[in-house]
Every structure is written in C-alpha cells, then in structure tokens.
Write a protein that holds these residues in place. Structure first.
Motif, PDB file in Angstrom:
ATOM      1  N   ALA A  71       0.812  -1.209   0.000  1.00 43.47           N
ATOM      2  CA  ALA A  71       0.000   0.000   0.000  1.00 43.47           C
ATOM      3  C   ALA A  71       0.850   1.265   0.000  1.00 43.47           C
ATOM      4  O   ALA A  71       2.070   1.220   0.180  1.00 43.47           O
ATOM      5  CB  ALA A  71      -0.920   0.003   1.219  1.00 43.47           C
ATOM      6  N   GLY A  72       0.182   2.385  -0.216  1.00 46.91           N
ATOM      7  CA  GLY A  72       0.841   3.678  -0.174  1.00 46.91           C
ATOM      8  C   GLY A  72      -0.191   4.793  -0.158  1.00 46.91           C
ATOM      9  O   GLY A  72      -1.397   4.542  -0.310  1.00 46.91           O
ATOM     10  N   LEU A  73       0.282   6.013   0.029  1.00 51.26           N
ATOM     11  CA  LEU A  73      -0.579   7.185   0.017  1.00 51.26           C
ATOM     12  C   LEU A  73       0.112   8.278  -0.782  1.00 51.26           C
ATOM     13  O   LEU A  73       1.237   8.673  -0.462  1.00 51.26           O
ATOM     14  CB  LEU A  73      -0.849   7.672   1.449  1.00 51.26           C
ATOM     15  CG  LEU A  73      -1.771   8.888   1.568  1.00 51.26           C
ATOM     16  CD1 LEU A  73      -3.194   8.538   1.109  1.00 51.26           C
ATOM     17  CD2 LEU A  73      -1.795   9.414   2.996  1.00 51.26           C
ATOM     18  N   HIS A  74      -0.561   8.740  -1.852  1.00 48.97           N
ATOM     19  CA  HIS A  74      -0.044   9.838  -2.670  1.00 48.97           C
ATOM     20  C   HIS A  74      -0.683  11.127  -2.178  1.00 48.97           C
ATOM     21  O   HIS A  74      -1.911  11.261  -2.187  1.00 48.97           O
ATOM     22  CB  HIS A  74      -0.368   9.614  -4.151  1.00 48.97           C
ATOM     23  CG  HIS A  74       0.182  10.674  -5.030  1.00 48.97           C
ATOM     24  ND1 HIS A  74      -0.569  11.293  -5.988  1.00 48.97           N
ATOM     25  CD2 HIS A  74       1.416  11.232  -5.107  1.00 48.97           C
ATOM     26  CE1 HIS A  74       0.175  12.192  -6.619  1.00 48.97           C
ATOM     27  NE2 HIS A  74       1.384  12.174  -6.096  1.00 48.97           N
ATOM     28  N   ILE A  75       0.143  12.063  -1.718  1.00 51.24           N
ATOM     29  CA  ILE A  75      -0.337  13.334  -1.178  1.00 51.24           C
ATOM     30  C   ILE A  75       0.080  14.450  -2.133  1.00 51.24           C
ATOM     31  O   ILE A  75       1.268  14.633  -2.404  1.00 51.24           O
ATOM     32  CB  ILE A  75       0.249  13.601   0.227  1.00 51.24           C
ATOM     33  CG1 ILE A  75      -0.044  12.425   1.150  1.00 51.24           C
ATOM     34  CG2 ILE A  75      -0.312  14.897   0.790  1.00 51.24           C
ATOM     35  CD1 ILE A  75       0.650  12.507   2.496  1.00 51.24           C
ATOM     36  N   SER A  76      -0.918  15.175  -2.631  1.00 52.14           N
ATOM     37  CA  SER A  76      -0.645  16.246  -3.586  1.00 52.14           C
ATOM     38  C   SER A  76      -1.693  17.346  -3.452  1.00 52.14           C
ATOM     39  O   SER A  76      -2.878  17.041  -3.323  1.00 52.14           O
ATOM     40  CB  SER A  76      -0.676  15.686  -5.007  1.00 52.14           C
ATOM     41  OG  SER A  76      -0.394  16.683  -5.949  1.00 52.14           O
ATOM     42  N   PRO A  77      -1.282  18.609  -3.472  1.00 47.15           N
ATOM     43  CA  PRO A  77       0.104  19.074  -3.468  1.00 47.15           C
ATOM     44  C   PRO A  77       0.720  18.892  -2.085  1.00 47.15           C
ATOM     45  O   PRO A  77       0.046  18.985  -1.069  1.00 47.15           O
ATOM     46  CB  PRO A  77      -0.007  20.556  -3.830  1.00 47.15           C
ATOM     47  CG  PRO A  77      -1.362  20.964  -3.352  1.00 47.15           C
ATOM     48  CD  PRO A  77      -2.224  19.735  -3.494  1.00 47.15           C
ATOM     49  N   CYS A  78       2.023  18.657  -2.079  1.00 43.30           N
ATOM     50  CA  CYS A  78       2.740  18.440  -0.827  1.00 43.30           C
ATOM     51  C   CYS A  78       4.231  18.478  -1.099  1.00 43.30           C
ATOM     52  O   CYS A  78       4.706  17.823  -2.020  1.00 43.30           O
ATOM     53  CB  CYS A  78       2.356  17.089  -0.232  1.00 43.30           C
ATOM     54  SG  CYS A  78       3.144  16.714   1.334  1.00 43.30           S
ATOM     55  N   SER A  79       4.972  19.244  -0.303  1.00 38.67           N
ATOM     56  CA  SER A  79       6.421  19.307  -0.489  1.00 38.67           C
ATOM     57  C   SER A  79       7.194  18.769   0.715  1.00 38.67           C
ATOM     58  O   SER A  79       8.403  18.571   0.634  1.00 38.67           O
ATOM     59  CB  SER A  79       6.858  20.733  -0.788  1.00 38.67           C
ATOM     60  OG  SER A  79       6.500  21.584   0.285  1.00 38.67           O
ATOM     61  N   SER A  80       6.499  18.556   1.831  1.00 38.32           N
ATOM     62  CA  SER A  80       7.152  17.990   3.009  1.00 38.32           C
ATOM     63  C   SER A  80       6.099  17.314   3.885  1.00 38.32           C
ATOM     64  O   SER A  80       4.912  17.611   3.780  1.00 38.32           O
ATOM     65  CB  SER A  80       7.894  19.061   3.795  1.00 38.32           C
ATOM     66  OG  SER A  80       6.984  19.971   4.353  1.00 38.32           O
ATOM     67  N   LYS A 132       6.667  18.426  -5.447  1.00 40.20           N
ATOM     68  CA  LYS A 132       5.284  18.882  -5.616  1.00 40.20           C
ATOM     69  C   LYS A 132       4.292  17.910  -4.998  1.00 40.20           C
ATOM     70  O   LYS A 132       3.157  18.269  -4.727  1.00 40.20           O
ATOM     71  CB  LYS A 132       4.949  19.066  -7.102  1.00 40.20           C
ATOM     72  CG  LYS A 132       5.838  20.054  -7.826  1.00 40.20           C
ATOM     73  CD  LYS A 132       5.690  21.450  -7.287  1.00 40.20           C
ATOM     74  CE  LYS A 132       6.576  22.416  -8.054  1.00 40.20           C
ATOM     75  NZ  LYS A 132       6.784  23.656  -7.358  1.00 40.20           N
ATOM     76  N   SER A 133       4.726  16.653  -4.806  1.00 39.16           N
ATOM     77  CA  SER A 133       3.883  15.656  -4.156  1.00 39.16           C
ATOM     78  C   SER A 133       4.782  14.618  -3.494  1.00 39.16           C
ATOM     79  O   SER A 133       5.983  14.557  -3.768  1.00 39.16           O
ATOM     80  CB  SER A 133       2.935  14.988  -5.164  1.00 39.16           C
ATOM     81  OG  SER A 133       3.629  14.182  -6.076  1.00 39.16           O
ATOM     82  N   VAL A 134       4.191  13.832  -2.612  1.00 33.70           N
ATOM     83  CA  VAL A 134       4.934  12.768  -1.936  1.00 33.70           C
ATOM     84  C   VAL A 134       4.115  11.483  -1.960  1.00 33.70           C
ATOM     85  O   VAL A 134       2.890  11.517  -2.072  1.00 33.70           O
ATOM     86  CB  VAL A 134       5.291  13.119  -0.471  1.00 33.70           C
ATOM     87  CG1 VAL A 134       6.132  14.367  -0.388  1.00 33.70           C
ATOM     88  CG2 VAL A 134       4.057  13.238   0.380  1.00 33.70           C
ATOM     89  N   ILE A 135       4.840  10.386  -1.853  1.00 33.73           N
ATOM     90  CA  ILE A 135       4.183   9.095  -1.699  1.00 33.73           C
ATOM     91  C   ILE A 135       4.737   8.462  -0.432  1.00 33.73           C
ATOM     92  O   ILE A 135       5.951   8.295  -0.282  1.00 33.73           O
ATOM     93  CB  ILE A 135       4.421   8.183  -2.907  1.00 33.73           C
ATOM     94  CG1 ILE A 135       3.884   8.861  -4.171  1.00 33.73           C
ATOM     95  CG2 ILE A 135       3.748   6.818  -2.689  1.00 33.73           C
ATOM     96  CD1 ILE A 135       4.170   8.134  -5.440  1.00 33.73           C
ATOM     97  N   GLU A 136       3.839   8.165   0.490  1.00 35.44           N
ATOM     98  CA  GLU A 136       4.210   7.508   1.738  1.00 35.44           C
ATOM     99  C   GLU A 136       4.009   6.014   1.557  1.00 35.44           C
ATOM    100  O   GLU A 136       2.959   5.571   1.090  1.00 35.44           O
ATOM    101  CB  GLU A 136       3.358   8.038   2.892  1.00 35.44           C
ATOM    102  CG  GLU A 136       3.563   9.516   3.136  1.00 35.44           C
ATOM    103  CD  GLU A 136       2.726  10.083   4.272  1.00 35.44           C
ATOM    104  OE1 GLU A 136       3.070  11.178   4.752  1.00 35.44           O
ATOM    105  OE2 GLU A 136       1.731   9.439   4.684  1.00 35.44           O
ATOM    106  N   LEU A 137       5.030   5.246   1.917  1.00 30.63           N
ATOM    107  CA  LEU A 137       5.046   3.801   1.713  1.00 30.63           C
ATOM    108  C   LEU A 137       5.533   3.093   2.974  1.00 30.63           C
ATOM    109  O   LEU A 137       6.189   3.717   3.815  1.00 30.63           O
ATOM    110  CB  LEU A 137       5.994   3.459   0.553  1.00 30.63           C
ATOM    111  CG  LEU A 137       5.626   4.051  -0.807  1.00 30.63           C
ATOM    112  CD1 LEU A 137       6.837   4.095  -1.719  1.00 30.63           C
ATOM    113  CD2 LEU A 137       4.502   3.242  -1.429  1.00 30.63           C
ATOM    114  N   PRO A 138       5.269   1.812   3.104  1.00 26.94           N
ATOM    115  CA  PRO A 138       5.775   1.080   4.272  1.00 26.94           C
ATOM    116  C   PRO A 138       7.301   1.135   4.328  1.00 26.94           C
ATOM    117  O   PRO A 138       7.970   1.119   3.287  1.00 26.94           O
ATOM    118  CB  PRO A 138       5.303  -0.353   4.016  1.00 26.94           C
ATOM    119  CG  PRO A 138       4.207  -0.248   3.028  1.00 26.94           C
ATOM    120  CD  PRO A 138       4.482   0.963   2.210  1.00 26.94           C
ATOM    121  N   ALA A 139       7.831   1.215   5.521  1.00 25.30           N
ATOM    122  CA  ALA A 139       9.283   1.195   5.695  1.00 25.30           C
ATOM    123  C   ALA A 139       9.853  -0.062   5.039  1.00 25.30           C
ATOM    124  O   ALA A 139       9.285  -1.145   5.156  1.00 25.30           O
ATOM    125  CB  ALA A 139       9.635   1.236   7.180  1.00 25.30           C
ATOM    126  N   GLY A 140      10.947   0.124   4.309  1.00 24.58           N
ATOM    127  CA  GLY A 140      11.589  -0.985   3.624  1.00 24.58           C
ATOM    128  C   GLY A 140      11.261  -1.065   2.148  1.00 24.58           C
ATOM    129  O   GLY A 140      11.920  -1.796   1.406  1.00 24.58           O
TER     130      GLY A 140
END
Length: 114
Positions: free
Chosen positions: A39-48, A89-97
C-alpha cells in the motif's frame, strides 16, 4: 492506484490511495495502526511531511511536477519531520523498507495508474 517505476517497469505498490483534498492531506496516515506492504498514500500538493501521531515508520518518495523522484527518505520514525526538497510537488508515503525492496532511486520516474 498502482505505483509503477517507469525506468524499471517494476510495481512499487499496487494499492495507493490518494490524498488530494485539504482534509485527506491533513489526516494522511495519522492514527492508522499500520500500512499494508503493498500500500501507499499519494499526497498532492505536498512538499514535506511529518510523522506526528503515527504509529509506524514509513519510506517517503518526493516527486516533482513530472513525477520524477527528487528525494527519498527511508524509515522515517513516528514523531519526526521529513526533509524539504525544493522541487517536490507531491509525496508518496510507503511502508518502511519499500525503498530497499524495490531499488528505487532519485532521478527515476514513476507513474500512478488506475
């Protein structure tokens, strides 16, 4: 959505949710007990990002406007503030590893596909 590394044609995650509204960006992964390996989460707009009120570590991919990777953070622990990348401009949060498992590197391009 699926997150695909365009350069290697590798699937990074096959269950990526979007956070494109103010409230969904604000909430992010806070208060979740865990995140599935695919899984993951795409956050936009987002720089940090930050990991306050999170219960697990995450990998973060920072993307520019062309979905090119301009920064990566590995295993950011709960209660921390992520780095700032000028072109993000965006980030993707993913499981560690995930970063190590997929050999994703700065300069590669990703695609988000339905």
């Amino acid at each position: 959505m699926q997150l695909i590394n365009v350069n290697t044609d590798q699937m990074i995650a096959d269950d990526v949710k979007s956070a494109y509204t103010f409230m969904s960006r604000f909430k992010g992964l806070m208060m979740k007990k865990s995140i599935a390996e695919n899984a993951g989460l795409h956050i936009s707009p987002c720089s940090s990002i930050h990991t306050f009120f999170m219960k697990f570590s995450i990998d973060i991919i920072y993307l520019n406007q062309n979905n090119e990777i301009v920064g990566i953070e590995e295993s950011l622990e709960p209660g921390k503030i992520g780095k700032r990348f000028a072109d993000a401009k965006s980030v993707i949060e993913l499981p560690a590893g995930t970063h190590k498992r997929t050999s994703t590197v700065i300069g590669q391009k990703v695609a988000l596909q339905d």
